[in-house]
Scaffold this active site. Structure first.
Site: not given
Ligand code: SF4
Length: 356
Positions: A34, A135, A117
């Protein structure tokens, strides 16, 4: 909502990409992927991910690395503070969590460099916790399908999307659901010209049904607009005026307009009359100006056109140079012109200045 989830999950099981971090629930791998993907596209990020996991297979290996080693591996990704945060957080996990990645959302969210997130992505994918990861891809899909026009970068918009995302994830496999939505936005409901005809959501999609795919999602902080200043020269002589076609790679390519002098601000007319771009029309400098309109503004998506019209009373025809074409008043409406020129032509006819 049921239809939405059913279709998205079904689509994901068929079309998801085979990505290395998807073969594991390891929170360290999810976290790494991520953070790297915040910096780059998947095809480029993949090489970084593979290098990092090969060099540092566990969070403890990363914790024991030097900053130089981490920065070197991160080289080329930019935002080097993110690489430093990775190292800081790995050390923090080593010291404060006995080297084990924390398993609850709040502890994950409190780690340096991990926002809402990323925390939701790790919590859902690695620990099966019901936290929606929203997102840019997810904002786009939700906004279009459910027809939400609140700006995604406003507080109220974030709240609305957050509540909807929470409802959607209820009862679903959280990790699969979040990844399915993100993947759907990345591959199917793409920012520009998605292939809606082949989309499994198209029969109930608001944006598709209402022709608003290009308008959603809405952002309030749009890209800064550029200001331009157009001085249009309107020549009149014996029922004729003169136009020029826009042939440069710029706005309104191929359309016709009155000859224009572009200046860097709202200038005096004298400055325009002495402008070098007048070229062959230098004789105009001695021609009396009949009328000058006020400045007006025409808004385009990335430009604000400030424009005005300067009317000339010609005592003789001007030479056809520099792409100028002579146009009879009867024909002028046949030319494709930008909207602001059309307004001027209408004004001309209404005022009976030109159509006299
Ligand atoms: S129909 Fe088009 S706009 Fe609607 S969800 Fe599918 S791809 Fe996106």
């Amino acid at each position: 909502m049921e239809f939405f989830n059913l279709q998205i999950h079904g689509w994901y099981s068929k079309y998801k990409r085979d990505l290395p971090w998807r073969n594991s629930h390891n929170p360290y791998f999810v976290w790494l992927s991520e953070i790297i993907l915040q910096q780059t596209r998947i095809d480029q990020g993949m090489a970084y991910y593979l290098r990092f996991t090969e060099e540092f297979p566990t969070v403890l290996d990363l914790a024991n690395a030097s900053e130089d080693q981490v920065l070197k591996l991160w080289q080329g990704l930019g935002y080097y503070s993110r690489a430093r945060n990775l190292l800081f957080t790995a050390k923090f996990i080593q010291e404060h969590h006995q080297g084990k990645f924390p398993e609850d959302y709040n502890s994950i969210r409190s780690l340096k460099g991990i926002g809402d997130y990323t925390a939701a992505a790790i919590a859902s994918i690695s620990f099966n916790l019901e936290y929606p990861a929203v997102d840019g891809n997810v904002y786009r899909v939700l906004s279009r399908f459910f027809g939400i026009s609140e700006p995604i970068d406003s507080n109220t918009g974030k709240k609305t999307f957050g509540l909807l995302a929470k409802e959607l994830i209820k009862g679903a496999d959280p990790g699969m659901h979040n990844q399915a939505l993100m993947e759907f936005g990345a591959l199917q409901c793409v920012p520009k010209s998605p292939n809606c005809a082949l989309c499994p959501l198209n029969e109930s999609c608001f944006a598709f049904a209402n022709n608003k795919v290009g308008e959603l999602p809405v952002k309030q902080n749009k890209t800064k607009q550029r200001d331009r200043y157009f001085n249009y020269l309107v020549f009149e002589f014996a029922n004729n005026t003169w136009l020029r076609q826009r042939i440069k790679n710029d706005i309104w390519l191929g359309l016709f307009e009155f000859p224009v002098i572009e200046t860097s601000e709202e200038t005096e007319v004298g400055f325009v009359l002495n402008h070098p771009e007048l070229g062959e029309l230098t004789s105009l400098r001695n021609t009396s100006v009949k009328r000058i309109s006020n400045w007006k503004i025409h808004i385009l998506s990335h430009q604000r056109i400030h424009y005005r019209f300067i009317w000339f009373d010609l005592s003789e025809e001007i030479k056809l140079t520099d792409g100028l074409i002579k146009v009879n008043k009867e024909d002028i409406l046949n030319f494709a012109v930008p909207r602001l020129i059309e307004e001027c032509i209408i004004e001309l006819s209404e005022n009976d200045r030109f159509m006299r």
